[in-house]
Design an enzyme around this catalytic site. Structure first.
Site, mmCIF file in Angstrom:
data_model
loop_
_atom_site.group_PDB
_atom_site.id
_atom_site.type_symbol
_atom_site.label_atom_id
_atom_site.label_comp_id
_atom_site.label_asym_id
_atom_site.label_seq_id
_atom_site.Cartn_x
_atom_site.Cartn_y
_atom_site.Cartn_z
ATOM 1 N N GLU A 123 0.883 -1.177 0.000
ATOM 2 C CA GLU A 123 0.000 0.000 0.000
ATOM 3 C C GLU A 123 0.914 1.218 0.000
ATOM 4 O O GLU A 123 1.523 1.540 1.017
ATOM 5 C CB GLU A 123 -0.906 0.004 1.229
ATOM 6 C CG GLU A 123 -1.845 1.193 1.279
ATOM 7 C CD GLU A 123 -2.544 1.355 2.616
ATOM 8 O OE1 GLU A 123 -3.402 2.242 2.716
ATOM 9 O OE2 GLU A 123 -2.220 0.612 3.561
ATOM 10 N N CYS A 159 -2.474 8.979 4.401
ATOM 11 C CA CYS A 159 -2.209 8.640 2.995
ATOM 12 C C CYS A 159 -3.370 9.023 2.089
ATOM 13 O O CYS A 159 -3.198 9.109 0.869
ATOM 14 C CB CYS A 159 -1.900 7.152 2.853
ATOM 15 S SG CYS A 159 -3.198 6.065 3.446
#
Length: 315
Positions: free
Chosen positions: A244, A278
């Site tokens: 990720e 994020c």
């Protein structure tokens, strides 16, 4: 401190000082994990794997529910530590990080019972075929510093729900709540070695974990640059990866948008978790006819009097 084989251990690496980012105050010191500690933690996970793999899905689900109960009992302690080690607000830790992690334990307790197979194509009348899901072995996971407890939950819970054992490397700056999670797992009945947590830097502990011959899968959340390095290291030994990486999230305002709601959403989306996210809204793409109204609303200061909204003043 680090946690493997069901107990705490001192690291063998260099000393590291923990700091509360919100205040600059030193909150503790410990010794980082190095490659020798990674070897110990992985050996613990490998030894625990055969017996843990043999548990039924129902037995793993009960362990997960027990872990959720342990975490609930320590919710206030977890929230305070999460706030201190990251500098995030105590409100966010209490209302999002901790309850979200507990809920994830309950979710994956249910998911542990849903490891169903899939029918595959059969082209011969005398046989049939299916896909059967089985655990892989020892998983090595690397988590970032912005959501330490949540990231530990997202890395650990799906791995163990599926029957794997795990070694989690936390950021060296934020190990505390992940260690409590591992301790709570032992209290909930997880066998020693199923869930292990170490803290160290990426070049020494992280690379040692990814390249370890007994780690069959690596999971990483963080920068694209480091993710590429992990993919390179894992490819050299043919192990699986789950990555990720990065994040550059646009906030889009269409021509039919409620500008008041859009402005509030843009500010919240960019500043949640002190902007250390994020999925943070890093830029706005706004319909031309709303550009001025949107930017004016986003940049308009709030007017406060003694901590309360000033009467008659815009928000």
């Amino acid at each position: 401190m680090h946690y493997w084989n069901g107990s705490y251990h001192e690291g063998s690496g260099r000393p590291f000082t923990l700091v509360n980012p919100a205040t600059g105050e030193t909150t503790g010191e410990y010794t980082l994990a190095n490659a020798a500690d990674v070897n110990e933690a992985v050996a613990s996970a490998k030894a625990a794997y055969p017996a843990f793999k043999a548990l039924t899905p129902g037995e793993r689900a009960e362990l997960m529910l027990g872990l959720a109960t342990q975490l609930e009992a320590r919710a206030d302690e977890l929230a305070e530590l999460e706030s201190m080690q990251t500098g995030k607000s105590i409100r966010l830790a209490k209302e999002f990080d901790v309850p979200g992690s507990i809920d994830n334990a309950k979710f994956f307790a249910g998911a542990a019972r849903q490891l169903t197979g899939l029918a595959a194509g059969t082209y011969w009348e005398k046989s049939t075929s299916m896909t059967r899901r089985e655990p892989l072995g020892v998983v090595g996971s690397i988590a970032p510093w912005n959501y330490p407890l949540q990231m530990a939950a997202w890395k650990i819970f799906p791995a163990v729900a599926a029957g794997n054992t795990i070694v989690l490397k936390t950021s060296e700056m934020t190990p505390g709540t992940s260690l409590i999670l591992a301790e709570a797992a032992t209290a909930a009945g997880f066998a020693p070695g199923v869930i292990n947590v170490i803290a160290g830097d990426g070049l020494e502990a992280g690379e040692a974990l990814v390249t370890h011959p007994d780690v069959v899968m690596s999971s990483f959340t963080g920068s694209t640059k480091v993710g590429r390095r992990i993919m390179e290291l894992a490819a050299a030994k043919g192990s699986r990866v789950h990555l990720e990486l990065g994040g550059k999230a646009p906030f889009v305002v269409f021509d039919d948008a409620d500008i008041e709601a859009a402005a509030r959403g843009a500010v919240a989306g960019s500043l949640i978790n002190s902007g250390q996210d994020c999925t943070a809204a890093t830029r706005a793409i706004v319909a031309r006819e709303h550009f001025t109204a949107f930017t004016d609303r986003v940049h308009r200061p709030r007017h406060r009097t003694h901590g309360r909204r000033a009467r008659g003043q815009p928000d």
